[in-house]
Design an enzyme around this catalytic site. Structure first.
Site, PDB file in Angstrom:
ATOM      1  N   GLY A  99     -29.579  68.970 -21.669  1.00  0.00           N
ATOM      2  CA  GLY A  99     -30.909  69.403 -21.732  1.00  0.00           C
ATOM      3  C   GLY A  99     -31.806  69.701 -20.843  1.00  0.00           C
ATOM      4  O   GLY A  99     -31.206  70.080 -19.582  1.00  0.00           O
ATOM      5  N   GLY A 100     -33.126  69.660 -21.130  1.00  0.00           N
ATOM      6  CA  GLY A 100     -34.097  69.640 -20.141  1.00  0.00           C
ATOM      7  C   GLY A 100     -33.961  68.902 -18.869  1.00  0.00           C
ATOM      8  O   GLY A 100     -34.365  69.248 -17.994  1.00  0.00           O
TER       9      GLY A 100
ATOM     10  N   GLY B 107     -30.294  95.094   9.018  1.00  0.00           N
ATOM     11  CA  GLY B 107     -31.095  94.137   8.658  1.00  0.00           C
ATOM     12  C   GLY B 107     -30.580  92.664   8.439  1.00  0.00           C
ATOM     13  O   GLY B 107     -31.510  91.805   8.804  1.00  0.00           O
ATOM     14  N   ALA B 108     -29.338  92.674   8.627  1.00  0.00           N
ATOM     15  CA  ALA B 108     -28.834  91.428   8.867  1.00  0.00           C
ATOM     16  C   ALA B 108     -28.996  90.772  10.334  1.00  0.00           C
ATOM     17  O   ALA B 108     -29.115  89.554  10.449  1.00  0.00           O
ATOM     18  CB  ALA B 108     -27.253  91.362   8.524  1.00  0.00           C
TER      19      ALA B 108
HETATM   20  C1  HXC Z   1     -30.807  59.302 -28.418  1.00  0.00           C
HETATM   21  C2  HXC Z   1     -28.715  59.294 -27.601  1.00  0.00           C
HETATM   22  C3  HXC Z   1     -28.693  60.760 -27.030  1.00  0.00           C
HETATM   23  C4  HXC Z   1     -30.479  61.110 -26.971  1.00  0.00           C
HETATM   24  C5  HXC Z   1     -26.686  60.016 -26.652  1.00  0.00           C
HETATM   25  N1  HXC Z   1     -27.302  58.965 -27.533  1.00  0.00           N
HETATM   26  N2  HXC Z   1     -27.529  61.083 -26.436  1.00  0.00           N
HETATM   27  N3  HXC Z   1     -29.549  58.544 -28.289  1.00  0.00           N
HETATM   28  N4  HXC Z   1     -31.076  60.387 -27.696  1.00  0.00           N
HETATM   29  N5  HXC Z   1     -30.435  62.321 -26.527  1.00  0.00           N
HETATM   30  C6  HXC Z   1     -26.647  57.750 -27.834  1.00  0.00           C
HETATM   31  C7  HXC Z   1     -25.432  57.997 -28.713  1.00  0.00           C
HETATM   32  O1  HXC Z   1     -25.992  58.175 -30.014  1.00  0.00           O
HETATM   33  C8  HXC Z   1     -24.682  56.890 -28.857  1.00  0.00           C
HETATM   34  O2  HXC Z   1     -25.254  55.920 -29.426  1.00  0.00           O
HETATM   35  C9  HXC Z   1     -24.743  56.669 -27.268  1.00  0.00           C
HETATM   36  O3  HXC Z   1     -25.903  57.230 -26.688  1.00  0.00           O
HETATM   37  C10 HXC Z   1     -23.486  57.157 -26.793  1.00  0.00           C
HETATM   38  O4  HXC Z   1     -23.439  58.584 -26.866  1.00  0.00           O
HETATM   39  P1  HXC Z   1     -21.903  59.087 -27.639  1.00  0.00           P
HETATM   40  O5  HXC Z   1     -22.158  60.648 -28.070  1.00  0.00           O
HETATM   41  O6  HXC Z   1     -21.041  58.402 -28.101  1.00  0.00           O
HETATM   42  O7  HXC Z   1     -21.229  59.320 -26.100  1.00  0.00           O
HETATM   43  P2  HXC Z   1     -20.421  60.565 -25.566  1.00  0.00           P
HETATM   44  O8  HXC Z   1     -19.266  60.745 -26.395  1.00  0.00           O
HETATM   45  O9  HXC Z   1     -20.031  59.963 -24.131  1.00  0.00           O
HETATM   46  O10 HXC Z   1     -21.303  61.691 -25.302  1.00  0.00           O
HETATM   47  C11 HXC Z   1     -22.427  61.666 -24.421  1.00  0.00           C
HETATM   48  C12 HXC Z   1     -22.978  62.978 -24.741  1.00  0.00           C
HETATM   49  C13 HXC Z   1     -23.407  63.184 -26.094  1.00  0.00           C
HETATM   50  C14 HXC Z   1     -22.249  64.459 -24.364  1.00  0.00           C
HETATM   51  C15 HXC Z   1     -24.616  62.956 -23.743  1.00  0.00           C
HETATM   52  O11 HXC Z   1     -24.115  62.078 -26.475  1.00  0.00           O
HETATM   53  C16 HXC Z   1     -24.574  64.152 -26.436  1.00  0.00           C
HETATM   54  O12 HXC Z   1     -24.406  65.352 -26.543  1.00  0.00           O
HETATM   55  N6  HXC Z   1     -25.984  63.807 -26.599  1.00  0.00           N
HETATM   56  C17 HXC Z   1     -26.940  64.686 -26.737  1.00  0.00           C
HETATM   57  C18 HXC Z   1     -27.307  65.555 -25.804  1.00  0.00           C
HETATM   58  C19 HXC Z   1     -28.406  66.163 -25.971  1.00  0.00           C
HETATM   59  O13 HXC Z   1     -28.496  67.588 -26.488  1.00  0.00           O
HETATM   60  N7  HXC Z   1     -29.590  65.952 -25.888  1.00  0.00           N
HETATM   61  C20 HXC Z   1     -30.875  66.315 -26.021  1.00  0.00           C
HETATM   62  C21 HXC Z   1     -31.059  67.516 -25.232  1.00  0.00           C
HETATM   63  S1  HXC Z   1     -32.714  68.078 -25.244  1.00  0.00           S
HETATM   64  P3  HXC Z   1     -24.501  54.681 -29.960  1.00  0.00           P
HETATM   65  O14 HXC Z   1     -25.641  53.940 -30.751  1.00  0.00           O
HETATM   66  O15 HXC Z   1     -23.420  55.239 -30.960  1.00  0.00           O
HETATM   67  O16 HXC Z   1     -23.529  53.973 -29.137  1.00  0.00           O
HETATM   68  C22 HXC Z   1     -33.591  67.524 -23.919  1.00  0.00           C
HETATM   69  C23 HXC Z   1     -34.945  68.157 -23.935  1.00  0.00           C
HETATM   70  C24 HXC Z   1     -35.655  67.645 -22.760  1.00  0.00           C
HETATM   71  O17 HXC Z   1     -32.925  66.976 -23.232  1.00  0.00           O
HETATM   72  C25 HXC Z   1     -36.760  68.633 -22.358  1.00  0.00           C
HETATM   73  C26 HXC Z   1     -37.092  68.438 -21.104  1.00  0.00           C
HETATM   74  C27 HXC Z   1     -38.035  69.582 -20.533  1.00  0.00           C
END
Ligand code: HXC
Length: 513
Positions: free
Chosen positions: A168-169, A403-404
């Site tokens: 994500g971000g 230019g280089a």
């Molecule tokens: C809350 C989260 C989380 C999140 C993972 N977890 N990401 N909890 N918020 N963003 C939790 C899961 O629920 C899980 O909890 C534990 O962390 C481990 O995750 P798993 O999915 O079991 O692990 P894995 O299979 O290794 O996968 C890892 C991962 C996947 C690829 C990172 O978790 C994933 O795709 N997460 C979401 C990524 C995402 O889209 N994030 C938000 C992006 S938006 P439990 O309790 O089951 O152990 C963003 C905006 C920011 O970031 C903007 C800033 C400008």
């Protein structure tokens, strides 16, 4: 009474250091990954780590989200080879290392600390991104980190290790740091993951192909280094730190060198092939002239037609920028211009002299380059060299056309000392291209165009393709024997050690991003 209190502290400490619990730690190890604490203890000198905000917990209002001491970030300060640094590491065992309001505040706090005391900050990323349950406050936290990344830029070195997902971000903070090291098959960086890509674009792509270390090291240029494993990653961070100062007001550390500064290398004369446009490896020259042949290459797999990296000369850190005739004949294109410009700006911000080795036939022609913005990107290189006020030493070893020639640290861009080998060819265009333009009519009307072209090319080469016209006009300071390259550059570096040069005051320039 006091005993009870001290016992409580020990219990809290144990609980905080247990992260997300034994099962989560085991899962982390099963994935072949170390925990945040294990990573920090590999990085820092033994016993030097002072952890802060260990007992912070989240204050989100979702009762299903368990509170863990530390809230998924381990942060604090310590030393690497005796030099102070600040570190924060995402703890994937706690809620997937997701970032909430309080964990964001922890990172902001250590970044502020690093700025106050003027030391590098190292972020170790293993995170699912913004903590979904904390909504806007987690986004707010990222905003705070981004702000600090920009304030710290050019003031203290910022280094990111991507040792896990970085989703994500969350990728934008690492992108604003100076160097990103990704661990092969473990580090992943993407704005939107494979599931979203599939849903929105109906494209199937694996995590690794989309945002793995190789993809970012070779295609996007996000990763400056690829590490084989976590241990290699930590070694690379330590090596990188050894070349750079603590902050923009300090000089890089001097190291006692066992390599003779007056060492000459008679083999250098034969590195360049006799025939023009025959490829050779510029790294042979780099390794010959730097201390003990030790060259720490940055962006090794990206835009390989230019080589950048750190080395030492007589114990002094230098940033090397060199065209690489092995790829695209050393021509400058969009990616190589971006790569070199960013590296030059880092060196300039952190008082690292720049040594440039030139052998390039020019900017790469073609519709693809033009339409993707070679004008915009290529001029960043000019901008970066012009802005840089650190000592700049340039040595033209082969072709320096058009230019280089100007872009690669020429005199006009305020290089301090410009050397050339006798093999240098400095001209507006390469011989073949030049005579096709200036003798177009003659060649068109002649039945023996090929022979005439050959003769004219030789005449052109004899007349223009050498360093002496440039030396006559003073745009080359000294034509040197190739074997003396190392001592001559070291002498210039020593002469320039106390160089002071300033530019007109302004809020900031407007580099053509
Ligand atoms: C809350 C989260 C989380 C999140 C993972 N977890 N990401 N909890 N918020 N963003 C939790 C899961 O629920 C899980 O909890 C534990 O962390 C481990 O995750 P798993 O999915 O079991 O692990 P894995 O299979 O290794 O996968 C890892 C991962 C996947 C690829 C990172 O978790 C994933 O795709 N997460 C979401 C990524 C995402 O889209 N994030 C938000 C992006 S938006 P439990 O309790 O089951 O152990 C963003 C905006 C920011 O970031 C903007 C800033 C400008």
């Amino acid at each position: 009474m006091h005993e009870e209190k001290i016992k409580r502290l020990a219990q809290l400490k144990k609980s905080a250091e247990g992260g997300g619990g034994p099962d989560k730690i085991e899962a982390q190890h099963t994935k072949g990954k170390l925990t945040a604490r294990e990573r920090i203890s590999l990085l820092l000198d033994e016993g030097s780590f002072v952890e802060i905000d260990k007992y912070v917990v989240h204050r989100g209002d979702d009762p299903t989200v368990k509170k863990h001491y530390g809230d998924g970030i381990v942060s604090g300060f310590g030393t690497v080879n005796g030099r102070q640094v600040v570190v924060f590491a995402y703890d994937f065992t706690v809620l997937g290392g997701s970032l909430g309001e309080m964990s964001g505040k922890k990172i902001a706090k250590v970044m502020d600390h690093a700025m106050k005391i003027g030391v590098p900050v190292i972020g170790i990323i293993d995170s699912g991104g913004a903590r979904i349950q904390e909504g806007v406050m987690s986004l707010d936290s990222y905003g705070d980190i981004f702000f600090r990344n920009t304030q710290a830029s050019g003031v203290i070195p910022q280094i990111t290790a991507s040792i896990g997902p970085c989703a994500g971000g969350a990728v934008y903070s690492p992108a604003m740091t100076d160097f990103v090291i990704m661990v092969e098959n473990i580090g992943q960086m993407f704005v939107t993951g494979p599931e979203v890509v599939k849903e929105v674009l109906s494209q199937e792509v694996s995590f690794e192909d989309l945002g793995g270390a190789r993809a970012h090291a070779t295609k996007s240029g996000v990763a400056h280094f690829v590490a084989k494993n976590e241990y290699d990653c930590i070694d690379k961070i330590k090596k990188l730190l050894s070349f750079i100062p603590q902050n923009n007001l300090e000089d890089p550390p001097m190291v006692e060198s066992s390599d003779d500064p007056n060492r000459v290398d008679s083999k250098l004369a034969s590195v360049l092939p006799e025939a023009p446009y025959q490829p050779y490896d510029i790294k042979e020259i780099i390794k010959s002239i730097v201390d003990n042949g030790d060259f720490f290459e940055v962006h090794e797999l990206f835009a390989e037609n230019i080589v950048v990296g750190f080395a030492r000369m007589a114990g002094r850190s230098v940033g090397i920028v060199a065209n690489q005739p092995l790829y695209l004949a050393g021509a400058l294109d969009i990616n190589s211009s971006n790569k070199a410009a960013r590296f030059i700006r880092f060196c300039d911000a952190f008082n690292i002299p720049i040594v440039t080795l030139v052998d390039t036939p020019g900017y790469l022609p073609g519709a693809d380059q033009e339409h993707n913005g070679i004008i915009r990107h290529g001029s960043k290189l000019l901008f970066a060299y012009c802005e840089a006020t650190v000592p700049k030493i340039t040595c033209i070893v082969g072709k320096a056309y058009g230019g280089a020639y100007i872009a690669m640290g020429s005199k006009n861009l305020r290089a301090d000392v410009n050397y050339a080998w006798p093999t240098a060819e400095i001209a507006v265009l390469g011989p073949e291209a030049a005579i096709t333009i200036i003798h177009r009519k003659e060649l068109k009307s002649s039945p023996d165009a090929a022979a005439i072209k050959k003769r004219l090319a030789k005449e052109y080469r004899d007349k223009f393709a050498n360093p002496y016209i440039a030396a006559e006009r003073g745009v080359i300071d000294v034509v040197i024997d190739p074997m003396e390259t190392r001592p001559m550059i070291i002498r210039a570096l020593e002469a320039l050690a106390d160089k002071k040069e300033s530019r007109v005051w302004k809020k900031h320039g407007n580099i053509n991003l």
